[in-house]
Write a protein that holds these residues in place. Structure first.
Motif, PDB file in Angstrom:
ATOM      1  N   ALA A 163       0.838  -1.201   0.000  1.00 28.52           N
ATOM      2  CA  ALA A 163       0.000   0.000   0.000  1.00 28.52           C
ATOM      3  C   ALA A 163       0.874   1.253   0.000  1.00 28.52           C
ATOM      4  O   ALA A 163       1.705   1.442   0.890  1.00 28.52           O
ATOM      5  CB  ALA A 163      -0.913   0.004   1.219  1.00 28.52           C
ATOM      6  N   TYR A 164       0.677   2.100  -0.975  1.00 32.27           N
ATOM      7  CA  TYR A 164       1.457   3.327  -1.100  1.00 32.27           C
ATOM      8  C   TYR A 164       1.216   4.251   0.099  1.00 32.27           C
ATOM      9  O   TYR A 164       0.071   4.494   0.491  1.00 32.27           O
ATOM     10  CB  TYR A 164       1.039   4.113  -2.334  1.00 32.27           C
ATOM     11  CG  TYR A 164       1.427   3.574  -3.676  1.00 32.27           C
ATOM     12  CD1 TYR A 164       1.675   2.223  -3.886  1.00 32.27           C
ATOM     13  CD2 TYR A 164       1.521   4.432  -4.770  1.00 32.27           C
ATOM     14  CE1 TYR A 164       2.017   1.751  -5.144  1.00 32.27           C
ATOM     15  CE2 TYR A 164       1.857   3.971  -6.030  1.00 32.27           C
ATOM     16  CZ  TYR A 164       2.098   2.619  -6.213  1.00 32.27           C
ATOM     17  OH  TYR A 164       2.439   2.166  -7.458  1.00 32.27           O
ATOM     18  N   GLY A 165       2.267   4.840   0.622  1.00 28.51           N
ATOM     19  CA  GLY A 165       2.101   5.837   1.661  1.00 28.51           C
ATOM     20  C   GLY A 165       1.326   7.048   1.170  1.00 28.51           C
ATOM     21  O   GLY A 165       0.540   7.649   1.906  1.00 28.51           O
ATOM     22  N   THR A 166       1.497   7.395  -0.103  1.00 31.04           N
ATOM     23  CA  THR A 166       0.804   8.553  -0.660  1.00 31.04           C
ATOM     24  C   THR A 166      -0.696   8.334  -0.790  1.00 31.04           C
ATOM     25  O   THR A 166      -1.443   9.298  -1.003  1.00 31.04           O
ATOM     26  CB  THR A 166       1.393   8.921  -2.032  1.00 31.04           C
ATOM     27  OG1 THR A 166       1.434   7.745  -2.857  1.00 31.04           O
ATOM     28  CG2 THR A 166       2.799   9.476  -1.889  1.00 31.04           C
ATOM     29  N   ASN A 167      -1.156   7.081  -0.659  1.00 27.13           N
ATOM     30  CA  ASN A 167      -2.598   6.826  -0.687  1.00 27.13           C
ATOM     31  C   ASN A 167      -3.320   7.571   0.433  1.00 27.13           C
ATOM     32  O   ASN A 167      -4.520   7.861   0.324  1.00 27.13           O
ATOM     33  CB  ASN A 167      -2.896   5.334  -0.537  1.00 27.13           C
ATOM     34  CG  ASN A 167      -2.600   4.546  -1.796  1.00 27.13           C
ATOM     35  OD1 ASN A 167      -2.370   5.109  -2.857  1.00 27.13           O
ATOM     36  ND2 ASN A 167      -2.589   3.230  -1.671  1.00 27.13           N
ATOM     37  N   PHE A 168      -2.610   7.883   1.494  1.00 24.68           N
ATOM     38  CA  PHE A 168      -3.252   8.476   2.666  1.00 24.68           C
ATOM     39  C   PHE A 168      -3.519   9.969   2.514  1.00 24.68           C
ATOM     40  O   PHE A 168      -3.999  10.619   3.436  1.00 24.68           O
ATOM     41  CB  PHE A 168      -2.428   8.164   3.916  1.00 24.68           C
ATOM     42  CG  PHE A 168      -2.489   6.709   4.275  1.00 24.68           C
ATOM     43  CD1 PHE A 168      -3.484   6.221   5.105  1.00 24.68           C
ATOM     44  CD2 PHE A 168      -1.577   5.812   3.739  1.00 24.68           C
ATOM     45  CE1 PHE A 168      -3.567   4.870   5.403  1.00 24.68           C
ATOM     46  CE2 PHE A 168      -1.651   4.453   4.028  1.00 24.68           C
ATOM     47  CZ  PHE A 168      -2.650   3.987   4.863  1.00 24.68           C
TER      48      PHE A 168
END
Length: 323
Positions: A163-168
């Motif tokens: 899961a990409y950190g930038t998804n948050f």
């Protein structure tokens, strides 16, 4: 060392060289103590990110990887020793298109004579759930391409991004600002449900580099690229500690989750896709292999990613996260 032009060095063809994963692969190869030539593909070789790659020594090639451009695509990998392949479902949210373009890339890499393919796949949620959740297209489409690649007759390795950190920064993973100024991460999962987090732009490439630098290319291998499996409860706690913001986790119902996505303008099939993804993640877990031993360095964990990230735009929002 920097990327070389020495013809004796292996030539790595990288799809999406200006994107999150492909760009990370290029930088990881540029940082290696082994010499590489790199051919980086992008749709627009004149954009700033492509020009920066040229400064690194990358041979930047402008090409659009769509079925309608098949003849041009088939020429793209000629002379390459290895290929890194990735597709972007979220660009068009069409599983049939993603499968067709993934197969196109594999056929083109094979036609170009590569000795090995590294593919950015994902596990099949349909299979993991025993058919209970058949609509997680952004996972299942990549899994179909993986199976095709394994039958292509070219050594093939699947390196799956967590899961990409930038998804948050965005729905459905961005926390919503509450009336009291606090923030709530609202998902239809238990607080103990864990995700395999990765700082994609920084760390995905070191997993691909690991595969390419093994003594023998691991044909048939499957690797998970992530830094840690972290529960959403611990994730929000560490987020609060690192930023000084009051961020909590709130488990919501699937219907509430769907309503949030619908209100934000997500199309119906993506509302279904994301809803099933989260519920399957809660019920069956996100299946990942162990982090490989022998990476050039440890990937950055969530707490350090939070500290290194500018979240100011997220905190400024007053009507919940932006799409």
């Amino acid at each position: 060392m920097t990327i070389t032009q020495d013809g004796s060095a292996p030539l790595i063809a990288v799809v999406g060289a200006t994107g999150n994963q492909g760009g990370s692969v290029v930088r990881a190869l540029a940082d290696s103590d082994k010499p590489y030539r790199v051919r980086g593909f992008t749709r627009d070789p004149r954009k700033p990110a492509a020009l920066e790659l040229s400064k690194l020594g990358v041979a930047v090639v402008g090409v659009t990887f769509v079925v309608e451009n098949k003849d041009e695509v088939n020429k793209a990998f000629t002379g390459a020793d290895f290929a890194f392949l990735v597709t972007n479902f979220w660009e068009h949210v069409d599983i049939d298109r993603e499968i067709a373009e993934g197969k196109l890339l594999i056929d083109a890499a094979k036609a170009g004579g590569v000795s090995g393919i590294v593919w950015s796949g994902l596990p099949s949620i349909s299979k993991i759930s025993g058919g209970k959740f058949p609509h997680v297209w952004h996972f299942d489409g990549k899994a179909v391409v993986t199976e095709y690649g394994r039958q292509a007759g070219v050594p093939f390795v699947d390196v799956q991004a967590g899961a990409y950190g930038t998804n948050f920064f965005n729905l459905p993973f961005a926390p919503e600002k509450q009336s009291d100024g606090s923030f709530a991460l609202q998902l239809p999962v238990n607080p103990t449900t864990a995700i395999p987090f990765i700082d994609t732009t920084l760390d995905y490439g070191i997993f691909v580099r690991y595969v390419l630098e093994l003594p023998v290319f691991p044909d048939g291998g499957e690797f998970a690229a992530y830094a840690e499996n972290i529960s959403v409860k611990d994730l929000t706690r560490q987020w609060s500690q690192a930023t000084g913001k009051n961020i909590s986790f709130a488990q919501i119902t699937v219907e509430e989750f769907k309503q949030r996505l619908e209100s934000a303008g997500f199309p119906p099939h993506i509302v279904l896709d994301l809803s099933e993804a989260l519920v399957s993640w809660d019920e069956f877990g996100w299946k990942v292999s162990a982090i490989p031993q022998g990476l050039v360095r440890s990937p950055r964990k969530w707490a350090d990613f939070v500290k290194a990230t500018d979240w100011s735009k997220l905190w400024e929002t007053t009507a919940g996260p932006r799409k």
